[in-house]
Design an enzyme around this catalytic site. Sequence first.
Site, PDB file in Angstrom:
ATOM      1  N   GLU A 128       0.820  -1.221   0.000  1.00  0.00           N
ATOM      2  CA  GLU A 128       0.000   0.000   0.000  1.00  0.00           C
ATOM      3  C   GLU A 128       0.856   1.276   0.000  1.00  0.00           C
ATOM      4  O   GLU A 128       0.804   2.079   0.942  1.00  0.00           O
ATOM      5  CB  GLU A 128      -0.953  -0.015   1.195  1.00  0.00           C
ATOM      6  CG  GLU A 128      -1.914  -1.192   1.152  1.00  0.00           C
ATOM      7  CD  GLU A 128      -2.831  -1.284   2.367  1.00  0.00           C
ATOM      8  OE1 GLU A 128      -2.677  -0.450   3.292  1.00  0.00           O
ATOM      9  OE2 GLU A 128      -3.705  -2.170   2.391  1.00  0.00           O
ATOM     10  N   GLU A 239      -4.534  -8.826   0.254  1.00  0.00           N
ATOM     11  CA  GLU A 239      -5.158  -8.734   1.577  1.00  0.00           C
ATOM     12  C   GLU A 239      -6.670  -8.736   1.422  1.00  0.00           C
ATOM     13  O   GLU A 239      -7.221  -7.995   0.596  1.00  0.00           O
ATOM     14  CB  GLU A 239      -4.725  -7.455   2.312  1.00  0.00           C
ATOM     15  CG  GLU A 239      -3.284  -7.426   2.766  1.00  0.00           C
ATOM     16  CD  GLU A 239      -2.951  -6.168   3.562  1.00  0.00           C
ATOM     17  OE1 GLU A 239      -3.907  -5.487   4.003  1.00  0.00           O
ATOM     18  OE2 GLU A 239      -1.762  -5.852   3.720  1.00  0.00           O
TER      19      GLU A 239
END
Length: 809
Positions: A128, A239
Amino acid sequence: MNLGININGSDWNLYPTQDEIDYFAAKGFHSIRVPFEWSLVQSSEFGDLNPYPVDKLEEIVRYAAHAGINVILDLHSYGYGPGDHSYDHGPGGLIGAETSVPAFADLWGKLASVFANDGNVVFGLMNEPQVSSSSTWLAAVNAAIAAIREAGASQPVLVPGLNWDSAATWTVTDNASVLGAPGAIVDPAHNFAFEVHQYLDADMSGQSASVVSSTIGVERLEAVTHWAETTGAKLFLGEFGVANDTTSLQALDGMLGFMQAHPSVWLGGTYWAAGESWHDYMYSVEPALGIIDAAQMDVLEAHTGATLTRAVLDNGDVQYTTYVPGRMQPTIIDILDAGGALKSRALFDIDGHLSKTLDVAVDGFYSLTGYAASGHADSSKVYDSGQHLLSSTTVADSGIRETQLFHSGDYSPYQIDTYGADGVLANRLVTESDGGHIDYLYSDGKISCVQKFDAGWQLTSQAEYCANGALSRFTTTDDHGNHAVQQFDSIGSMVVNLTVYTPDWLNVVSSTTYEANGMARCVSFERIDPSSEWRASTIDTIQADGAIFERATLNPNGTVASLDHVNPDQTHTVSVLSADGTTLQSWETYDADWHLESRVSFTPAGQVSSVQHDTSSGGHYVASYTAGAGQPASIDAYDAAWQWQSRTSFDFAGHVATDSLTQDGGHAVISYGADGDVLSQELYSSAWQLQSRVSYENGHVASIQIDTSAGAHVVATFDQAGAAASNIQLFDAEWAMLDSFHFDTLANAYRADGPEGIGGPITLAPELGAAVTGLAATPFPAAAHDYHGELDFLAQTLHTAQDALAHWH
């Protein structure tokens, strides 16, 4: 579909364990994603890789390869360079700003060099990233891929996008238009995929237990899936996670089913999350006790490719056997009772060997057993019905076994037992309620040593035992850190020696030896200053009741300086010796409160030089002796403040003279004959100027001398009865006669040079007559003190002291 699991915790040195890898492999998972921080593996830009974490990652990769598991190395730093944890956005700056793109490429080039030959490794470039723009991030991605390929690594690379890497927003951000543009990602190996993340709560943060709906998982993947099908891109869901309520599990199942329905796009995904520190996390699938499934596992396992067979046993129990693709033998065997409650589970490793078993007792207690590759049980744990650990046993390859006992809910054991390969107890460590510890050591099954520690692991006592079980040695540590070591006789019933050491164990403070009759001899040691050597300072002889019977105080050279004998009534007799310890210098007696009663001092030749006696009222008598004399030459009396009061002197002929202090500070001197009769009485001023002298014969006044303040002298001679003056003479200061008188039988006075009766009797000066008459009429005084009684006491003291002197020699 390639389904995997995120196993978190490397930031806190909690790496995936072999047990965790075995469990997820047995469930059919294909990969584990291992997050780590940039600073963990490289402390500064362009620096060398840190050995320990990289070695640990290599160990995980090797074991995972054996278990048939891929490892995704996930750089979990949110686009930040080396610094504090990226969650805190520490001093490490963002890539493309404070942290350079070449530094990012350098890191991945070095990591790729380490893992280039590990076929089960996947490189996850960054979790991220919060980089400022897609174009900046694209440049960093291509630089990192180029460095990986230049290092000779051809394994897959996962490329994340910006905007929290969300799958739901991928097509409406620069992720699709910049990163996903045809030819934007340059990979010579053509072996990369885009990593996206997707949570199913309202704000897609993964911070809520609730999901939007049971279909939200499919809805949020539809757009990116269609984009990938159109562009030919490959996707990996790095995720995703849900809580264990029904709606969440339905949404999870629908999303995974959707991914499986589009195999040309979705290479797989890794669920968030598992790990030792994630038991209470709402999305966690870390197995309870390392073997009991979380509720989400039923959904995940259905998409790993694992298959289950069901068989009903003769006793009505049901056996479920799990098989996973690529493994011919079962990976899990579960036994459930007729009501569906788990009774036991057996877990097998990649080689088909029994790895771990779980048994559930009727009372809800759990027994968990681990097995070594050889097949023997090498660990076992017992938990209560609340899954609180009660005991844990491990068995080493050598056969040594250790068992830890726990109070329910405690994480630290209150007792640890260690057994030798022969199964005999070798050690027991007990933690007490106050935090202290007791360590029991055994030899051949018999206790050999007991050590006690405080809560800070400072040793407070140690007991050692003989082979026959008798106590042989006992050590304690006091508040000052000194160590006291007691040694016992062969049957452990009596202390034979007690030695006290300094805190560093380098020097002896005292050493006490005990006799069979209960008496003891204690040698104490000290040093005069920090730079000096420790030396013996006192030697105590101690009675059976612990009271000191005698104490010898030593000189620095080791000789005896003084010897204190404690009498039954607690009074003291002290002998003080010379520096070489060979000659008695003084012999002293004290009462029980250490008030001096008497002191006899000796010459170097061993002869009495003085005797001091202190009275109960505080007064002092000091007798001085001539060398070799049997009685004193003088006795001085002092008050409690040591102000002199009187002196009694003796000569060898037996004469005695006393000198007493008068109220005006003068002196009253009385001389006695050998028979005790008074010979004279004299009065002196404080300056020792004679004021009067009375001489006696046979107990009667023989003469009187009076010295006036003007310096004149008056001398009166008395008759044999001493009742009346027979003659008076007057002298000047130089003792020249001024006048002379005599008295008749009627006490009439006549001048000495005139015929008796001529001119008649004369009248003497009134004051002269009064002085003479007064002195004559005054009886002679007693001595200033009872020197006869004093001599008796001194004789007794001397006799005892002489005995002590003889004994000392």
